[in-house]
Scaffold this active site. Structure first.
Site, PDB file in Angstrom:
ATOM      1  N   PRO A   9       0.716  -0.998  -0.112  1.00 16.46           N
ATOM      2  CA  PRO A   9       0.151  -0.056  -0.038  1.00 16.46           C
ATOM      3  C   PRO A   9       0.927   1.265   0.131  1.00 16.46           C
ATOM      4  CG  PRO A   9      -0.157  -1.176   1.956  1.00 16.46           C
ATOM      5  CD  PRO A   9       0.500  -1.987   1.267  1.00 16.46           C
ATOM      6  N   ASN A  10       0.428   2.308  -0.657  1.00 12.08           N
ATOM      7  CA  ASN A  10       0.966   3.680  -0.976  1.00 12.08           C
ATOM      8  C   ASN A  10       2.223   3.655  -1.606  1.00 12.08           C
ATOM      9  OD1 ASN A  10      -1.357   4.865   0.684  1.00 12.08           O
ATOM     10  ND2 ASN A  10      -0.343   3.767   2.516  1.00 12.08           N
ATOM     11  N   ARG A  17       4.694  11.178  -2.327  1.00 13.94           N
ATOM     12  CA  ARG A  17       4.454  10.907  -0.982  1.00 13.94           C
ATOM     13  C   ARG A  17       5.736  11.204  -0.131  1.00 13.94           C
ATOM     14  NH1 ARG A  17       3.776   5.210   2.062  1.00 13.94           N
ATOM     15  NH2 ARG A  17       3.589   6.050   4.010  1.00 13.94           N
ATOM     16  N   TYR A  22      10.880   8.871   1.268  1.00 13.10           N
ATOM     17  CA  TYR A  22      10.727   7.897   0.234  1.00 13.10           C
ATOM     18  C   TYR A  22      11.521   8.634  -1.127  1.00 13.10           C
ATOM     19  CZ  TYR A  22       7.509   5.725   3.494  1.00 13.10           C
ATOM     20  OH  TYR A  22       7.084   5.107   4.498  1.00 13.10           O
ATOM     21  N   ASN A  71       7.987  -5.618  -0.763  1.00 10.41           N
ATOM     22  CA  ASN A  71       7.820  -4.494   0.204  1.00 10.41           C
ATOM     23  C   ASN A  71       6.364  -4.433   0.444  1.00 10.41           C
ATOM     24  OD1 ASN A  71       7.660  -2.084   1.558  1.00 10.41           O
ATOM     25  ND2 ASN A  71       8.863  -0.912   0.263  1.00 10.41           N
ATOM     26  N   ALA A  74       3.028  -0.913   4.870  1.00 16.75           N
ATOM     27  CA  ALA A  74       2.170  -0.926   6.282  1.00 16.75           C
ATOM     28  C   ALA A  74       1.944  -2.389   6.593  1.00 16.75           C
ATOM     29  CB  ALA A  74       1.284  -0.122   6.502  1.00 16.75           C
ATOM     30  N   GLU A  95      12.444  -9.580   2.087  1.00 16.57           N
ATOM     31  CA  GLU A  95      11.715  -8.431   2.672  1.00 16.57           C
ATOM     32  C   GLU A  95      12.386  -7.064   2.484  1.00 16.57           C
ATOM     33  OE1 GLU A  95      10.244  -6.462   6.714  1.00 16.57           O
ATOM     34  OE2 GLU A  95      10.098  -8.560   6.724  1.00 16.57           O
ATOM     35  N   HIS A  97      12.511  -2.712   2.360  1.00 17.18           N
ATOM     36  CA  HIS A  97      11.924  -1.361   3.011  1.00 17.18           C
ATOM     37  C   HIS A  97      13.114  -0.174   2.261  1.00 17.18           C
ATOM     38  CE1 HIS A  97       8.986  -3.242   5.396  1.00 17.18           C
ATOM     39  NE2 HIS A  97      10.046  -4.095   5.811  1.00 17.18           N
ATOM     40  N   ARG A 104      12.121   4.675  12.898  1.00 17.31           N
ATOM     41  CA  ARG A 104      10.731   5.366  12.710  1.00 17.31           C
ATOM     42  C   ARG A 104      10.009   4.864  13.962  1.00 17.31           C
ATOM     43  NH1 ARG A 104       8.585   4.865   6.820  1.00 17.31           N
ATOM     44  NH2 ARG A 104       7.354   6.342   7.862  1.00 17.31           N
TER      45      ARG A 104
END
Length: 138
Positions: A9-10, A17, A22, A71, A74, A95, A97, A104
């Protein structure tokens, strides 16, 4: 070699964004660069904001690809279902990111995927994907 990048998502908003976290590049532009850089690899891409679609894609490719770069965004921190899907397939998963999730919010320190993944790459911006591809080549 046949690899797929699956984004959650996103991540369709990359380049728009929170560019301070990012970056300013869209993923579509970056993906074209990856295809040029790794022209000897059959590289596919899938993005969804919907958890079930990500699980379905993992089931679809999880027995006939050489590697998956995931990735889950969330969903990494919330989805037992995606973690179980990674556990249930044969294709190795890395995985990835873009940001360093450990620098964070505390909730981002938990991954339901990492325990079933071949490895985790975090915090190198879009280069995290490049590092994941390179790990499959070595």
């Amino acid at each position: 070699m046949k690899l797929i990048i699956i984004n959650g998502p996103n991540l369709s908003l990359l380049g728009k964004r929170e560019p301070e976290i990012y970056g300013a590049n869209s993923f579509d532009t970056f993906f074209k660069e990856l295809q040029q850089k790794f022209e000897n690899i059959e590289l596919a891409y899938f993005q969804s904001n919907i958890e079930g679609e990500i699980i379905d894609k993992l089931h679809e490719v999880g027995f006939n690809y050489d590697g998956i770069i995931l990735n889950a965004a969330a969903y990494t921190h919330t989805s037992v279902g995606i973690g179980d899907a990674v556990k249930g397939i044969e294709t190795p998963v890395i995985e990835v990111h873009i940001s360093n999730v450990h620098s964070r919010e505390t909730f981002r320190h938990v991954s339901y995927i990492a325990g079933n993944a071949k490895g985790v790459i975090s915090g190198f911006g879009l280069q995290s994907y490049t590092l994941a591809i390179q790990s499959f080549l070595e």
